[in-house]
Design an enzyme around this catalytic site. Structure first.
Site, mmCIF file in Angstrom:
data_model
loop_
_atom_site.group_PDB
_atom_site.id
_atom_site.type_symbol
_atom_site.label_atom_id
_atom_site.label_comp_id
_atom_site.label_asym_id
_atom_site.label_seq_id
_atom_site.Cartn_x
_atom_site.Cartn_y
_atom_site.Cartn_z
ATOM 1 N N GLY A 118 -11.418 -49.195 54.675
ATOM 2 C CA GLY A 118 -11.513 -47.935 53.936
ATOM 3 C C GLY A 118 -12.946 -47.620 53.538
ATOM 4 N N THR A 119 -13.636 -48.595 52.970
ATOM 5 C CA THR A 119 -15.023 -48.400 52.513
ATOM 6 C C THR A 119 -15.934 -48.063 53.687
ATOM 7 O OG1 THR A 119 -14.630 -50.005 50.752
ATOM 8 C CG2 THR A 119 -16.933 -49.542 51.286
ATOM 9 N N ILE A 140 -10.279 -60.137 52.877
ATOM 10 C CA ILE A 140 -9.504 -61.362 53.116
ATOM 11 C C ILE A 140 -8.603 -61.177 54.334
ATOM 12 C CG2 ILE A 140 -9.515 -62.117 50.697
ATOM 13 C CD1 ILE A 140 -6.476 -61.253 50.651
ATOM 14 N N ASP A 141 -8.312 -59.924 54.701
ATOM 15 C CA ASP A 141 -7.349 -59.664 55.781
ATOM 16 C C ASP A 141 -7.901 -59.991 57.177
ATOM 17 O OD1 ASP A 141 -5.862 -58.650 53.696
ATOM 18 O OD2 ASP A 141 -6.294 -56.550 54.163
ATOM 19 N N MET A 183 -0.674 -62.066 51.849
ATOM 20 C CA MET A 183 -1.289 -60.753 52.080
ATOM 21 C C MET A 183 -1.790 -60.616 53.524
ATOM 22 S SD MET A 183 -3.440 -59.855 48.670
ATOM 23 C CE MET A 183 -2.654 -59.073 47.262
ATOM 24 N N ARG A 280 13.983 -70.178 47.972
ATOM 25 C CA ARG A 280 13.151 -69.642 46.890
ATOM 26 C C ARG A 280 12.007 -68.835 47.511
ATOM 27 N NH1 ARG A 280 16.872 -70.977 44.344
ATOM 28 N NH2 ARG A 280 16.965 -72.223 42.419
HETATM 29 O O1 F6P Z 1 -6.975 -55.555 51.792
HETATM 30 C C1 F6P Z 1 -6.896 -56.618 50.915
HETATM 31 C C2 F6P Z 1 -5.573 -56.662 50.234
HETATM 32 O O2 F6P Z 1 -5.555 -57.794 49.391
HETATM 33 C C3 F6P Z 1 -4.361 -56.660 51.176
HETATM 34 O O3 F6P Z 1 -4.138 -57.918 51.760
HETATM 35 C C4 F6P Z 1 -3.285 -56.176 50.246
HETATM 36 O O4 F6P Z 1 -2.249 -55.529 50.959
HETATM 37 C C5 F6P Z 1 -3.993 -55.188 49.364
HETATM 38 O O5 F6P Z 1 -5.374 -55.527 49.418
HETATM 39 C C6 F6P Z 1 -3.551 -55.195 47.934
HETATM 40 O O6 F6P Z 1 -4.201 -54.192 47.255
HETATM 41 P P1 F6P Z 1 -4.214 -54.020 45.670
HETATM 42 O O7 F6P Z 1 -5.293 -54.928 45.134
HETATM 43 O O8 F6P Z 1 -4.539 -52.600 45.463
HETATM 44 O O9 F6P Z 1 -2.874 -54.428 45.162
#
Ligand code: F6P
Length: 362
Positions: A118-119, A140-141, A183, A280
């Site tokens: 996005g940035t 991190i993705d 995530m 769980r």
């Molecule tokens: O893009 C990084 C990330 O941590 C994704 O893995 C996750 O879907 C999203 O951001 C979560 O965003 P927020 O911090 O707005 O909950």
């Protein structure tokens, strides 16, 4: 005339952001005698009255091991669709001209934008409006094209891997299926690499729509072989072959940005109905983004920060620093944001996982 660099961190935070900021300041201020200012809270800091601070050597002292970003960040401040309250409602306005004017009024000549998809898309558009921009890939993705890896990813994989180690003993003691939701948005990198590292039995990725039958067969097969527990890692963007992603907040509810989450619980309900085993759900959530960066991310962040300053010196704007093999290089920002960097279902990592006996849900 020496450049004045403005640096900002945008989007979700991640470990290693402070290493980049420190790398930029040390290379620019200490080595070149340039000025660096830090914009606070991403592009938000350039809307309205600018929020910024001087980044001298003292400002970055001791920040290398710190998680998060000393500048603050925001993943809601897109200047081309900026949320403002109007008549009790939130509407999106284009405030990009204001951002450019504020940037220039601060006396900045170059913007170093540290962020994810996005940035970087915003940075590219601001470049088209005439700003000299250098980008640094963060997330991190690990879903950005153009670089072998983004900083922050290695730290997140470390957190998940450690969590999986810890979950093994409790899963085994209680003979349970542990479902660990991680995530990654639409990319399965964290799930796949942390799952391999943490010895998961099942790993479900957005890139491989899964079959519940295959997942159940894998868990049942383990039980038949005497393993009365299973560890299942599911990426937040994973979904069954016959269903869609599970969304926590739709784009409509969340200013144009969809938030994923909930697939772990959905899977638990399905597996509970199909298998005679207790389960769980553990949602690791933002723990994956917190804490101190690993040595790998401290080094990569530092290298990216230094390289960004070198690009400014060479007048190479509109580019993103990138890791290519063992070398830090650069690519056009446009090339980095054209498409997401996703796991290849036929690639070496997936094959390795399956050779190890890990079920990928197919
Ligand atoms: O893009 C990084 C990330 O941590 C994704 O893995 C996750 O879907 C999203 O951001 C979560 O965003 P927020 O911090 O707005 O909950």
């Amino acid at each position: 005339m020496n450049p004045t660099i403005a640096i900002l961190t945008g989007g979700g935070d991640c470990p290693g952001l402070n290493a980049v900021i420190r790398g930029v300041v040390r290379a620019a201020v200490l080595q070149r005698g340039w000025r660096v200012i830090g914009i606070e809270d991403g592009f938000d800091g350039l809307v309205g009255t600018p929020r910024w601070r001087e980044l001298d050597l003292a400002a970055v002292r001791g920040i290398l091991p710190l998680g998060g970003t000393i500048l603050g960040t925001s993943n809601r401040g897109n200047p081309f669709a900026y949320p403002v309250r109007k008549g009790g409602e939130t509407v999106l306005r284009d405030v990009s001209a204001e951002v450019v004017a504020n940037f220039r009024a601060l006396g900045a000549t170059t913007l170093i934008a540290v962020g994810g998809d996005g940035t970087l898309k915003i940075a590219r558009r601001l470049g088209e409006l005439g700003l000299d921009i250098v980008a640094v890939p963060k997330t991190i993705d690990n879903d950005l094209q153009g670089t072998d890896v983004t900083f922050g990813y290695n730290s997140a994989v470390g957190v998940v891997s450690e969590a999986l180690d810890r979950l093994h003993s409790t899963a085994e003691s209680h003979h349970r299926v542990m479902i660990v939701e991680v995530m990654g948005r639409d990319a399965g990198w964290i799930a796949l690499e942390a799952g391999i590292s943490g010895s998961a039995d099942v790993i479900l990725l957005p890139e491989i729509p899964f079959s519940l039958d295959a997942v159940c067969a894998a868990i049942a097969g383990r039980r038949e072989r005497g393993n009365r527990f299973s560890i299942l890692v599911v990426a937040e963007g994973a979904h069954p072959a016959e269903g869609g992603k599970v969304v926590r907040l739709s784009a409509g509810e969340n200013l144009g940005v969809e938030r994923l989450g909930g697939i772990g619980q959905a899977l638990a309900a399905e597996l509970g109905a199909r298998l005679d085993m207790e389960n769980r759900v553990v949602v690791l959530g933002h723990v994956q983004r917190g804490g101190s960066p690993t040595p790998f991310d401290r080094i990569l962040g530092s290298r990216f920060g230094v390289k960004a300053v070198q690009l400014v010196e060479q007048g190479k704007f509109g580019r993103m620093v990138a890791l290519a093999g063992r070398q830090v290089d650069s690519v056009p920002i446009a090339a980095a944001v054209e498409a997401l960097n996703l796991v290849d279902p036929a690639g070496d990592l997936c094959r390795t996982a399956e050779e190890l006996g890990i079920c990928l849900g197919r």
